[in-house]
Scaffold this motif. Sequence first.
Motif, short mmCIF file in Angstrom:
data_model
loop_
_atom_site.label_atom_id
_atom_site.label_comp_id
_atom_site.label_asym_id
_atom_site.label_seq_id
_atom_site.Cartn_x
_atom_site.Cartn_y
_atom_site.Cartn_z
N VAL A 1 0.82 -1.22 0.00
CA VAL A 1 0.00 0.00 0.00
C VAL A 1 0.85 1.27 0.00
CG1 VAL A 1 -1.92 -1.17 1.14
CG2 VAL A 1 -0.27 0.10 2.53
N LEU A 2 2.17 1.12 -0.04
CA LEU A 2 3.03 2.30 -0.18
C LEU A 2 2.91 2.84 -1.61
CD1 LEU A 2 6.25 1.06 1.71
CD2 LEU A 2 4.31 2.37 2.61
N PRO A 3 3.27 4.10 -1.81
CA PRO A 3 3.18 4.68 -3.16
C PRO A 3 3.92 3.82 -4.20
CG PRO A 3 3.59 6.41 -1.56
CD PRO A 3 3.69 5.11 -0.81
N ASP A 4 3.39 3.79 -5.40
CA ASP A 4 3.95 2.96 -6.47
C ASP A 4 5.40 3.34 -6.76
OD1 ASP A 4 1.54 1.67 -6.72
OD2 ASP A 4 0.85 2.87 -8.43
N GLY A 5 6.12 2.37 -7.29
CA GLY A 5 7.47 2.63 -7.76
C GLY A 5 8.53 1.92 -6.93
N PRO A 6 9.78 1.95 -7.42
CA PRO A 6 10.88 1.29 -6.70
C PRO A 6 11.16 1.98 -5.37
CG PRO A 6 11.72 2.57 -8.54
CD PRO A 6 10.23 2.58 -8.67
N LEU A 7 11.74 1.21 -4.45
CA LEU A 7 12.02 1.70 -3.10
C LEU A 7 13.51 1.54 -2.79
CD1 LEU A 7 9.09 -0.09 -1.21
CD2 LEU A 7 9.15 2.32 -1.93
N ASN A 8 14.05 2.49 -2.04
CA ASN A 8 15.36 2.33 -1.43
C ASN A 8 15.14 1.70 -0.06
OD1 ASN A 8 16.74 3.40 -3.57
ND2 ASN A 8 17.06 5.41 -2.63
N ARG B 1 8.37 -4.57 -7.14
CA ARG B 1 8.75 -3.18 -7.42
C ARG B 1 10.12 -3.17 -8.10
NH1 ARG B 1 6.08 0.84 -4.15
NH2 ARG B 1 4.38 -0.11 -2.95
N PRO B 2 10.17 -3.53 -9.37
CA PRO B 2 11.46 -3.59 -10.08
C PRO B 2 12.20 -2.26 -9.98
CG PRO B 2 9.70 -4.54 -11.41
CD PRO B 2 9.04 -3.90 -10.23
N GLY B 3 13.52 -2.37 -9.85
CA GLY B 3 14.35 -1.18 -9.71
C GLY B 3 14.65 -0.82 -8.28
N SER B 4 14.06 -1.52 -7.33
CA SER B 4 14.32 -1.24 -5.92
C SER B 4 15.76 -1.58 -5.57
CB SER B 4 13.37 -2.04 -5.03
OG SER B 4 12.03 -1.62 -5.20
N ARG B 5 16.29 -0.85 -4.60
CA ARG B 5 17.65 -1.07 -4.11
C ARG B 5 17.60 -1.53 -2.66
NH1 ARG B 5 21.60 1.32 -7.35
NH2 ARG B 5 20.76 2.60 -9.06
N HIS B 6 18.55 -2.40 -2.30
CA HIS B 6 18.53 -2.99 -0.96
C HIS B 6 19.90 -2.95 -0.31
CE1 HIS B 6 14.60 -4.77 -1.96
NE2 HIS B 6 15.14 -5.05 -3.13
N ILE B 7 19.94 -2.55 0.94
CA ILE B 7 21.07 -2.80 1.82
C ILE B 7 20.58 -3.81 2.86
CG2 ILE B 7 22.62 -1.86 3.58
CD1 ILE B 7 22.45 0.83 2.11
N VAL B 8 21.22 -4.98 2.90
CA VAL B 8 20.86 -6.01 3.87
C VAL B 8 21.97 -6.08 4.91
CG1 VAL B 8 20.47 -8.48 4.21
CG2 VAL B 8 19.52 -7.33 2.20
N VAL B 9 21.57 -5.98 6.17
CA VAL B 9 22.52 -5.98 7.28
C VAL B 9 22.41 -7.33 7.99
CG1 VAL B 9 23.14 -4.89 9.46
CG2 VAL B 9 22.28 -3.49 7.55
N GLU B 10 23.51 -8.05 8.02
CA GLU B 10 23.53 -9.38 8.65
C GLU B 10 24.92 -9.62 9.24
OE1 GLU B 10 23.22 -12.55 10.34
OE2 GLU B 10 21.34 -12.07 9.32
N PRO B 11 25.02 -9.82 10.56
CA PRO B 11 26.35 -9.99 11.16
C PRO B 11 26.98 -11.35 10.93
CG PRO B 11 24.65 -10.13 12.85
CD PRO B 11 23.96 -9.75 11.57
N ASP B 12 26.22 -12.34 10.49
CA ASP B 12 26.74 -13.69 10.33
C ASP B 12 27.25 -13.89 8.89
OD1 ASP B 12 27.01 -16.54 10.00
OD2 ASP B 12 25.74 -16.81 11.77
N ALA B 13 28.55 -13.75 8.72
CA ALA B 13 29.15 -13.81 7.38
C ALA B 13 28.96 -15.19 6.74
CB ALA B 13 30.63 -13.47 7.45
N ALA B 14 29.08 -16.24 7.52
CA ALA B 14 28.94 -17.58 6.95
C ALA B 14 27.50 -17.85 6.52
CB ALA B 14 29.39 -18.63 7.97
N LEU B 15 26.53 -17.29 7.24
CA LEU B 15 25.13 -17.43 6.83
C LEU B 15 24.89 -16.73 5.49
CD1 LEU B 15 22.20 -18.24 7.34
CD2 LEU B 15 21.93 -16.13 8.67
N VAL B 16 25.46 -15.55 5.34
CA VAL B 16 25.32 -14.82 4.08
C VAL B 16 25.89 -15.65 2.93
CG1 VAL B 16 26.03 -12.78 2.78
CG2 VAL B 16 25.30 -12.56 5.16
N GLU B 17 27.06 -16.24 3.14
CA GLU B 17 27.67 -17.04 2.08
C GLU B 17 26.83 -18.28 1.77
OE1 GLU B 17 29.72 -17.99 -1.01
OE2 GLU B 17 30.03 -16.13 0.11
N LEU B 18 26.22 -18.86 2.80
CA LEU B 18 25.35 -20.02 2.58
C LEU B 18 24.14 -19.63 1.72
CD1 LEU B 18 24.41 -22.96 3.26
CD2 LEU B 18 23.25 -21.95 5.25
N VAL B 19 23.53 -18.50 2.02
CA VAL B 19 22.36 -18.05 1.25
C VAL B 19 22.76 -17.70 -0.17
CG1 VAL B 19 20.54 -16.29 1.13
CG2 VAL B 19 21.13 -17.31 3.32
#
Length: 283
Positions: free
Chosen positions: A66-73, A92-110
């Motif tokens: 329900v947020l306004p249409d368009g890509p999101l930061n 919402r194609p064109g959206s940009r993401h910063i994902v914060v995760e302290p577990d480096a090995a989990l990130v590599e697994l995903v």
Amino acid sequence: MTRGPREPMPGRYPVTFGEVELLQDLDRPNGWMLSKDGVPQSYVDLEDPTYLDFEYVRLMADVIDVLPDGPLNCVHVGGGACTVPRYVSATRPGSRHIVVEPDAALVELVRSQLDLRSVPKLKVRILGGREATSGIWDGSTDLFVLDAFSGATMPVELATAEYLADVARVLRASGTLLINMADGKGLPFARRLVATAFGAFKHVALLAEPGIMRGRRFGNLIIAASPTELPVDLLTRRAAGGLTQARCVYGEALTNFVAGASPIHDGDAVLAPAPPPAVFGME
């Protein structure tokens, strides 16, 4: 010849902070669940990122839709299998993401098992939530998703007035914060966290299944907060129209829900609630 993503392999995997289990959904061959210590953490469908298995994630999606249409930061504190970034990128194609995760090995697994590289315009920062948020520019974010758990409990340092003030700093004037929390009988933690959100944001709403909202059983609740007015009428209809007919509480009803609960501050002796063993079959 370019290789496609490799087929995920179910099993147990060591990560930086313990061990996780990757489970295939027998009903959906492209559906995968990430679990830690017997607690489901994330579910993704690798072919259909708009399929959301967890009810609380569907409530988050109701707010996002329900947020306004368009890509999101977007900023996502708590990575897991990156279910919400995948959903936002698909819807919402064109959206940009910063994902914060302290577990480096989990990130590599995903990355390796759940094709994280398929999500466009996504960057991962291997940091704690507070450290990462402090480095984000003022007024740069449309959507801030706080879905960080240590096992089955929310880190209290991410539930304080001081931290939510920093989140408010990075949000645009039209931005929205989503918080996933869990609570049980009487909802004492939820009341305090809603009070904390009211200290940082003018507009706040709370969404949950009816039994959880009444404090009758342990489960997830979603806080939506914004400097600008939330589309609460639309949210109420969307939540009520879901499989569990969830409730959306706001305005005077939410003020009554808080009932004088005090905000959480750094240094307060507060423990985030842990689920009873029976919730995830851990008895």
